[in-house]
Design a protein around this motif. Structure first.
Motif, PDB file in Angstrom:
ATOM      1  N   VAL A  24      89.441  84.550  43.978  1.00  0.00           N
ATOM      2  CA  VAL A  24      88.227  84.022  43.356  1.00  0.00           C
ATOM      3  C   VAL A  24      87.335  85.204  42.988  1.00  0.00           C
ATOM      4  CG1 VAL A  24      86.199  82.564  43.647  1.00  0.00           C
ATOM      5  CG2 VAL A  24      88.382  81.901  44.687  1.00  0.00           C
ATOM      6  N   ALA A  25      87.025  85.333  41.706  1.00  0.00           N
ATOM      7  CA  ALA A  25      86.236  86.466  41.224  1.00  0.00           C
ATOM      8  C   ALA A  25      84.862  86.006  40.765  1.00  0.00           C
ATOM      9  CB  ALA A  25      86.960  87.149  40.066  1.00  0.00           C
ATOM     10  N   ALA A  49      86.911  99.029  42.876  1.00  0.00           N
ATOM     11  CA  ALA A  49      86.076  99.467  43.990  1.00  0.00           C
ATOM     12  C   ALA A  49      85.195  98.318  44.457  1.00  0.00           C
ATOM     13  CB  ALA A  49      85.191 100.646  43.561  1.00  0.00           C
ATOM     14  N   GLY A  50      84.972  98.264  45.761  1.00  0.00           N
ATOM     15  CA  GLY A  50      84.108  97.236  46.323  1.00  0.00           C
ATOM     16  C   GLY A  50      84.050  97.368  47.824  1.00  0.00           C
ATOM     17  N   PRO A  51      83.005  96.850  48.451  1.00  0.00           N
ATOM     18  CA  PRO A  51      82.890  96.950  49.910  1.00  0.00           C
ATOM     19  C   PRO A  51      83.982  96.161  50.615  1.00  0.00           C
ATOM     20  CG  PRO A  51      81.190  95.508  48.994  1.00  0.00           C
ATOM     21  CD  PRO A  51      81.868  96.143  47.828  1.00  0.00           C
ATOM     22  N   ALA A  52      84.115  96.414  51.911  1.00  0.00           N
ATOM     23  CA  ALA A  52      85.106  95.703  52.716  1.00  0.00           C
ATOM     24  C   ALA A  52      84.895  94.199  52.603  1.00  0.00           C
ATOM     25  CB  ALA A  52      85.002  96.148  54.178  1.00  0.00           C
ATOM     26  N   GLY A  53      86.002  93.471  52.571  1.00  0.00           N
ATOM     27  CA  GLY A  53      85.918  92.025  52.529  1.00  0.00           C
ATOM     28  C   GLY A  53      85.782  91.427  51.153  1.00  0.00           C
ATOM     29  N   THR A  54      85.936  92.230  50.093  1.00  0.00           N
ATOM     30  CA  THR A  54      85.813  91.695  48.738  1.00  0.00           C
ATOM     31  C   THR A  54      87.167  91.370  48.115  1.00  0.00           C
ATOM     32  OG1 THR A  54      85.617  93.984  47.943  1.00  0.00           O
ATOM     33  CG2 THR A  54      83.571  92.727  48.213  1.00  0.00           C
ATOM     34  N   GLY A  55      88.258  91.598  48.828  1.00  0.00           N
ATOM     35  CA  GLY A  55      89.567  91.174  48.344  1.00  0.00           C
ATOM     36  C   GLY A  55      90.378  92.234  47.639  1.00  0.00           C
ATOM     37  N   LYS A  56      90.115  93.510  47.907  1.00  0.00           N
ATOM     38  CA  LYS A  56      90.853  94.577  47.219  1.00  0.00           C
ATOM     39  C   LYS A  56      92.335  94.561  47.582  1.00  0.00           C
ATOM     40  CE  LYS A  56      88.225  97.885  48.817  1.00  0.00           C
ATOM     41  NZ  LYS A  56      87.303  97.062  49.639  1.00  0.00           N
ATOM     42  N   VAL A 131      99.487 102.318  37.398  1.00  0.00           N
ATOM     43  CA  VAL A 131      99.038 102.561  38.767  1.00  0.00           C
ATOM     44  C   VAL A 131      97.705 101.847  38.983  1.00  0.00           C
ATOM     45  CG1 VAL A 131      97.968 104.775  38.122  1.00  0.00           C
ATOM     46  CG2 VAL A 131      98.514 104.309  40.533  1.00  0.00           C
ATOM     47  N   PHE A 132      97.626 101.169  40.109  1.00  0.00           N
ATOM     48  CA  PHE A 132      96.447 100.381  40.457  1.00  0.00           C
ATOM     49  C   PHE A 132      95.862 100.963  41.741  1.00  0.00           C
ATOM     50  CE2 PHE A 132      94.603  96.782  42.855  1.00  0.00           C
ATOM     51  CZ  PHE A 132      93.708  96.288  41.926  1.00  0.00           C
ATOM     52  N   TYR A 133      94.592 101.318  41.724  1.00  0.00           N
ATOM     53  CA  TYR A 133      93.937 101.914  42.890  1.00  0.00           C
ATOM     54  C   TYR A 133      92.875 100.972  43.443  1.00  0.00           C
ATOM     55  CZ  TYR A 133      95.793 106.431  41.240  1.00  0.00           C
ATOM     56  OH  TYR A 133      96.619 107.459  40.840  1.00  0.00           O
ATOM     57  N   THR A 134      92.703 101.016  44.775  1.00  0.00           N
ATOM     58  CA  THR A 134      91.553 100.364  45.384  1.00  0.00           C
ATOM     59  C   THR A 134      90.831 101.353  46.291  1.00  0.00           C
ATOM     60  OG1 THR A 134      92.463  99.545  47.497  1.00  0.00           O
ATOM     61  CG2 THR A 134      92.944  98.249  45.514  1.00  0.00           C
ATOM     62  N   ALA A 135      89.528 101.176  46.396  1.00  0.00           N
ATOM     63  CA  ALA A 135      88.710 102.011  47.280  1.00  0.00           C
ATOM     64  C   ALA A 135      87.400 101.291  47.540  1.00  0.00           C
ATOM     65  CB  ALA A 135      88.439 103.379  46.649  1.00  0.00           C
ATOM     66  N   ASP A 136      86.732 101.684  48.607  1.00  0.00           N
ATOM     67  CA  ASP A 136      85.423 101.102  48.898  1.00  0.00           C
ATOM     68  C   ASP A 136      84.358 101.591  47.929  1.00  0.00           C
ATOM     69  OD1 ASP A 136      86.548  99.767  51.007  1.00  0.00           O
ATOM     70  OD2 ASP A 136      85.728 101.071  52.567  1.00  0.00           O
ATOM     71  N   GLN A 137      84.595 102.789  47.333  1.00  0.00           N
ATOM     72  CA  GLN A 137      83.593 103.407  46.480  1.00  0.00           C
ATOM     73  C   GLN A 137      84.228 103.901  45.181  1.00  0.00           C
ATOM     74  OE1 GLN A 137      80.733 105.984  48.948  1.00  0.00           O
ATOM     75  NE2 GLN A 137      82.624 106.041  50.161  1.00  0.00           N
ATOM     76  N   PRO A 138      83.424 104.160  44.155  1.00  0.00           N
ATOM     77  CA  PRO A 138      83.953 104.742  42.915  1.00  0.00           C
ATOM     78  C   PRO A 138      84.413 106.180  43.149  1.00  0.00           C
ATOM     79  CG  PRO A 138      81.561 104.613  42.844  1.00  0.00           C
ATOM     80  CD  PRO A 138      81.981 103.866  44.069  1.00  0.00           C
ATOM     81  N   ALA A 160      84.372  96.762  39.374  1.00  0.00           N
ATOM     82  CA  ALA A 160      83.583  96.710  40.604  1.00  0.00           C
ATOM     83  C   ALA A 160      83.606  95.287  41.148  1.00  0.00           C
ATOM     84  CB  ALA A 160      82.145  97.152  40.332  1.00  0.00           C
ATOM     85  N   LEU A 161      83.952  95.160  42.437  1.00  0.00           N
ATOM     86  CA  LEU A 161      83.955  93.860  43.101  1.00  0.00           C
ATOM     87  C   LEU A 161      82.696  93.713  43.951  1.00  0.00           C
ATOM     88  CD1 LEU A 161      87.622  93.514  44.407  1.00  0.00           C
ATOM     89  CD2 LEU A 161      86.642  92.574  42.309  1.00  0.00           C
ATOM     90  N   ALA A 162      82.154  92.523  43.972  1.00  0.00           N
ATOM     91  CA  ALA A 162      80.995  92.222  44.816  1.00  0.00           C
ATOM     92  C   ALA A 162      81.368  91.089  45.767  1.00  0.00           C
ATOM     93  CB  ALA A 162      79.806  91.815  43.956  1.00  0.00           C
TER      94      ALA A 162
END
Length: 234
Positions: A24-25, A49-56, A131-138, A160-162
């Motif tokens: 869900v976005a 990028a997005g904080p913990a718990g945003t579904g990365k 290539v697909f990357y995830t991280a908590d920050q940019p 950016a995920l919220a």
């Protein structure tokens, strides 16, 4: 004797809850963009990028599953469990159309891992792979020691995920319950959201527990039943 290669997850191990159609976005434009990326990798590098718990992690696994359903070869690379061994893992990735690199924060500051990831990025780019990357920050906020890696990451298309609001969490629980064949009404979901930890991993773990309890007792997920399950676990 050389060290054994890291075990890499197989497509069959991708959790069935973690699919694009159960994500869900907040931004309705995100899902078409991700489906396009899974289908053809029109954007060679995509950075979420997005904080913990945003579904990365959900998205990283879902993209691999979606790509393989579409006939592309994909592999999921969880950096949190591969920190210090990224080169060995990367060298095992030959011929995949899509590589999902999850958790860049876990290797930021480890120069050897950063160089290994930089080399992997270049190999994938030169081969026309995705290539697909995830991280908590940019990229500019990560504690990277390798400027060249930061530069490559900064060139990726970025998303950016919220955190989800209550409406989004309600929808997520409903979709995941439906996928499991669970019967749960809107009032029960609302009751849950007022009383439990609202981050996505906690909600998923709770749904797992309720699924097992519902199966064992052959009961629907009503407010009285859910209250009983939570009381027994406390």
């Amino acid at each position: 004797m050389s060290a054994p290669s890291p075990q890499l997850p197989l497509a069959l191990r991708y959790p069935p809850d973690q699919r694009l159609d159960t994500f869900v976005a907040n931004d309705p434009a995100l899902m078409p963009q991700l489906r396009d990326f899974a289908l053809a990798g029109a954007r060679r590098a995509l950075y979420v990028a997005g904080p913990a718990g945003t579904g990365k992690t959900h998205l990283a696994i879902a993209l691999c599953a979606q790509a393989e359903q579409l006939g592309r070869s994909a592999v999921y690379l969880p950096l949190r469990s591969l920190a210090g061994r990224v080169r060995a893992a990367a060298e095992a990735l030959q011929g995949h159309d899509l590589v999902a690199v999850d958790g860049l924060d876990a290797i930021a500051g480890d120069r050897d891992d950063e160089i290994a990831l930089f080399d992997l990025h270049n190999r994938l780019h030169d081969a026309g792979r995705s290539v697909f990357y995830t991280a908590d920050q940019p990229p500019e906020a990560l504690a990277l020691t390798l400027p060249d890696l930061r530069s490559r990451l900064a060139q990726s298309v970025r998303v950016a995920l919220a955190p989800l609001d209550d409406t989004g969490r309600h929808t997520l629980l409903r979709l995941r319950a439906e996928r499991r064949g669970l019967q749960v009404d809107a009032a029960t979901i609302d009751w849950l959201l007022r009383r439990v930890d609202r981050d996505l991993p906690a909600l998923t773990a709770l749904l797992d527990r309720l699924d097992r309890a519902s199966l064992a007792s052959q009961r629907r997920l009503t407010v009285p039943f859910v209250r009983q399950v939570l009381a027994e676990a406390s």
